[in-house]
Design a protein around this motif. Structure first.
Motif, PDB file in Angstrom:
ATOM      1  N   ILE A  24      42.983 -10.370  -2.127  1.00 11.42           N
ATOM      2  CA  ILE A  24      41.455 -10.365  -1.803  1.00 11.42           C
ATOM      3  C   ILE A  24      41.325  -9.951  -0.192  1.00 11.42           C
ATOM      4  CG2 ILE A  24      41.325 -12.829  -1.213  1.00 11.42           C
ATOM      5  CD1 ILE A  24      38.428 -12.615  -2.475  1.00 11.42           C
ATOM      6  N   ALA A  64      34.701 -14.268  -5.490  1.00  4.37           N
ATOM      7  CA  ALA A  64      36.239 -14.355  -5.611  1.00  4.37           C
ATOM      8  C   ALA A  64      37.001 -14.796  -6.854  1.00  4.37           C
ATOM      9  CB  ALA A  64      36.566 -15.063  -4.248  1.00  4.37           C
ATOM     10  N   ALA A  71      40.880 -18.010  -0.459  1.00  4.09           N
ATOM     11  CA  ALA A  71      41.640 -17.144  -1.264  1.00  4.09           C
ATOM     12  C   ALA A  71      42.696 -17.860  -2.108  1.00  4.09           C
ATOM     13  CB  ALA A  71      42.504 -16.140  -0.536  1.00  4.09           C
TER      14      ALA A  71
END
Length: 341
Positions: free
Chosen positions: A49, A313, A70
């Motif tokens: 990401i 995310a 993340a």
């Protein structure tokens, strides 16, 4: 990813479905509805990401926010914005990456003042200096993939590519790619749309430039956002890259939630599976909610395509992981596979 995919996914999850509905979003992409084959070994590609999903700067608190975010969203890799490498504390970054057991990649886009394809030697040398600093920072952080528009200015050119520009670009790339090779870093050339460069708009062009550079560590970095604009198809772009494909950006046509735009993800994942792609799959998205001084205006980020970085995310990771697993099980072929006669 590190071997957890097979345990976490159920067959009914392996469908290319939109992960958020919103009145601003377009119709979702087509779904993969064929059954998966049980027991097949799943791929171990790192799912990454871009740090810009979480933060705009890289101060110590921002670095930990992004790396922790993340990791908690399930990613294996975070892509660092190295546009201003001197602002990145690479040593601290390495400590945080080790703390959260995460790998790193790095990217940037050159400007007109640092364009290594420029006939102005002062500008070319400024670009080489910037790229060298970014590569050194990435090496300190432990990263192995340096990608982005690292071959010319990320800007709208008013004239077509010239033979001199191409030759200068190849010459400069050979210099900086040697530095990357010394550190064992892959140097990925990001193919972007015509409004961001006049050098590489298609995978086919990138392959030609790599042939002229002649360095084994120079690879092709494809981005679905740009492919959706310039390529004949996802499948053709991947075929044109052949064995030089080293990095993929997964982004929607509007750069928001995956599966809610016009990108043909089914074709993308199928082609990657059929060709045995083993590199990172890195999610990239931008919104004016997270403002990066070095990226937001360059990328023309004027709209709020999302408001919650963590929600974005988590859902992007699920989208990439499940659809890559489905495509791999449906379409992957053993390396020794040959077409029946």
């Amino acid at each position: 990813m590190e071997g957890n995919m097979q345990q976490s996914l159920q067959p009914q999850q392996l469908l290319l479905q939109p992960l958020r509905q919103n009145r601003r979003h377009a119709k979702p992409s087509r779904a993969m509805t064929a059954p998966v084959r049980a027991g097949l070994v799943l791929p171990k590609n790192l799912i990454g990401i871009h740090s810009g999903v979480f933060v705009g700067d890289w101060k110590p608190q921002d670095a930990e926010r992004a790396i922790k975010g993340a990791k908690e969203a399930g990613y294996d890799l975070i892509e660092l914005n190295l546009s201003v490498p001197e602002e990145v504390d690479a040593g601290l970054t390495k400590e945080l990456l080790d703390k959260y057991d995460l790998k790193a990649a790095g990217s940037l886009g050159l400007s007109q003042a640092t364009d290594i394809s420029s006939s102005d030697e002062e500008v070319r040398q400024a670009g080489i200096k910037l790229l060298t600093g970014a590569i050194e920072a990435l090496n300190t952080a432990g990263g192995q993939h340096f990608v982005g528009v690292n071959f010319g200015a990320m800007d709208k050119y008013r004239k077509p590519l010239t033979a001199e520009q191409w030759k200068t670009c190849a010459k400069s790339l050979k210099e900086v790619a040697k530095k990357a090779a010394d550190y064992g870093i892959n140097y990925g050339l990001e193919v972007v749309n015509r409004y961001e460069t006049n050098i590489l708009n298609t995978s086919y062009q990138a392959r030609a430039l790599i042939d002229d550079v002649g360095m084994d560590n120079v690879t092709i970095h494809l981005d679905t956002y740009h492919m959706n604009i310039e390529e004949n198809s996802m499948e053709q772009a991947i075929k044109d890259a052949e064995d030089k494909l080293g990095y993929i950006h997964i982004g929607e046509s509007h750069r928001g939630y995956l599966g809610t735009g016009s990108v043909n993800f089914e074709g993308l994942f199928r082609a990657l599976a059929e060709t045995g792609y083993e590199g990172p799959l890195t999610f990239e998205s931008f919104s004016s909610v997270v403002v990066s001084p070095s990226l937001s205006t360059t990328l023309c980020v004027w709209r709020d395509l999302w408001e919650d970085p963590d929600d974005l995310a988590i859902k992007a990771h699920k989208f990439v992981e499940s659809n890559w697993a489905a495509a791999y099980q449906l379409y992957a072929r053993p390396k020794a596979w040959t077409k029946p006669t």
